[in-house]
Scaffold this motif. Sequence first.
Motif, short mmCIF file in Angstrom:
data_model
loop_
_atom_site.label_atom_id
_atom_site.label_comp_id
_atom_site.label_asym_id
_atom_site.label_seq_id
_atom_site.Cartn_x
_atom_site.Cartn_y
_atom_site.Cartn_z
N ALA A 188 -22.30 94.65 -47.32
CA ALA A 188 -21.79 95.37 -46.23
C ALA A 188 -20.97 96.20 -46.40
O ALA A 188 -20.21 97.45 -46.03
CB ALA A 188 -21.53 94.13 -45.54
N SER A 189 -19.93 95.99 -47.48
CA SER A 189 -18.45 96.94 -47.69
C SER A 189 -19.29 98.30 -48.50
O SER A 189 -18.64 98.89 -48.43
CB SER A 189 -18.07 95.60 -48.74
OG SER A 189 -18.32 96.05 -50.20
N SER B 298 -21.19 100.01 -47.98
CA SER B 298 -21.65 102.09 -47.19
C SER B 298 -20.33 102.14 -46.71
O SER B 298 -20.86 103.33 -46.29
CB SER B 298 -22.97 100.76 -46.19
OG SER B 298 -22.10 100.02 -45.52
N CYS B 299 -19.17 101.61 -47.19
CA CYS B 299 -18.01 101.91 -46.24
C CYS B 299 -17.21 102.77 -47.07
O CYS B 299 -16.56 103.73 -46.90
CB CYS B 299 -16.96 100.58 -46.22
SG CYS B 299 -17.95 100.04 -44.32
N GLY C 42 -28.07 89.66 -41.21
CA GLY C 42 -28.34 91.02 -41.04
C GLY C 42 -29.54 90.91 -41.37
O GLY C 42 -30.28 91.80 -40.33
N GLN D 159 -29.22 100.79 -39.86
CA GLN D 159 -28.95 100.04 -40.13
C GLN D 159 -27.58 99.86 -40.02
O GLN D 159 -26.87 98.74 -40.25
CB GLN D 159 -28.33 101.45 -42.12
CG GLN D 159 -30.37 101.91 -41.79
CD GLN D 159 -29.35 103.01 -43.37
OE1 GLN D 159 -28.68 103.48 -43.34
NE2 GLN D 159 -30.27 103.15 -44.55
N ARG D 160 -26.85 100.59 -39.56
CA ARG D 160 -25.05 100.42 -39.26
C ARG D 160 -25.23 99.63 -37.58
O ARG D 160 -24.26 98.32 -37.91
CB ARG D 160 -25.10 101.32 -37.71
CG ARG D 160 -23.91 101.77 -37.42
CD ARG D 160 -22.39 101.68 -38.62
NE ARG D 160 -21.97 100.30 -38.48
CZ ARG D 160 -21.02 100.03 -39.54
NH1 ARG D 160 -21.67 100.66 -40.65
NH2 ARG D 160 -20.55 98.35 -39.33
N VAL E 17 -25.96 96.00 -40.33
CA VAL E 17 -24.81 96.19 -40.96
C VAL E 17 -24.03 95.76 -39.96
O VAL E 17 -23.06 94.30 -40.40
CB VAL E 17 -23.87 97.44 -41.07
CG1 VAL E 17 -22.20 96.75 -41.79
CG2 VAL E 17 -24.60 97.75 -43.05
N ASP E 18 -23.61 95.41 -38.70
CA ASP E 18 -22.33 94.93 -37.24
C ASP E 18 -22.76 93.88 -37.39
O ASP E 18 -22.14 93.08 -37.24
CB ASP E 18 -23.18 96.04 -36.35
CG ASP E 18 -22.03 97.15 -35.90
OD1 ASP E 18 -21.80 97.97 -36.97
OD2 ASP E 18 -22.66 97.89 -35.14
N VAL F 294 -23.80 91.17 -39.79
CA VAL F 294 -23.23 90.82 -40.94
C VAL F 294 -22.18 90.74 -40.80
O VAL F 294 -21.74 89.51 -40.63
CB VAL F 294 -23.83 91.65 -41.76
CG1 VAL F 294 -22.85 91.83 -43.44
CG2 VAL F 294 -25.35 91.87 -42.58
N GLU F 295 -21.02 91.87 -40.16
CA GLU F 295 -19.21 91.86 -39.65
C GLU F 295 -19.16 90.66 -39.08
O GLU F 295 -18.20 90.04 -39.57
CB GLU F 295 -19.48 93.52 -39.88
CG GLU F 295 -19.45 94.35 -40.84
CD GLU F 295 -19.35 95.68 -40.88
OE1 GLU F 295 -18.98 96.56 -39.66
OE2 GLU F 295 -18.91 96.55 -41.59
#
Length: 171
Positions: free
Chosen positions: A5-6, A8-9, A46, A111-112, A115-116, A118-119
């Motif tokens: 998750a991190s 990708s940022c 996720g 994907q977003r 990831v949302d 997961v976050e």
Amino acid sequence: MIVLASASCGSAGAAGVKPGPVVSWGKPDVSFDDYRKDSIACGERGATTSMKGRGEFDAVVLGLDRQDTDIDIGRSLPPSLTREDPTQKLARDYALNGLKSRPEPKVKALQRFLVDHVEACLSERGYVRFALTPAQAAELGGYRKGSQARFRYLHALASREAVIQQQRYEP
């Protein structure tokens, strides 16, 4: 999955765009075993979230179906019906259908969406985002993705209250 998750940022999207910070998730005093369990559980959440019924998902599936149809039609046409090389025609038609369906923005949106999830899971478990310093990011880059050493390094940062307080990241 905390790393997934991190990661990708921290990458640049377009040429000439300065990459953002490398971001990870941490929780003060979390044990390594709990850190890994939470990472796996949230990553699984996720990965198993259904995308059916989302407009982006339906559009990507439709585009792929059209491309598959092109392949099937291209294979069934006798070579005498076209003067064009069948392989070149198939490649062109496949690419044109891909351009028409424009899947990249839709895939990024999906994907977003994942990831949302997961976050959200990480937040529910008490984790917060923190940005790695350039030195920390450089050291992290020296570890092979998925390696035990990389997990241990991230945990060493992610479990320290001082790191989380000083490097907390709010996008």
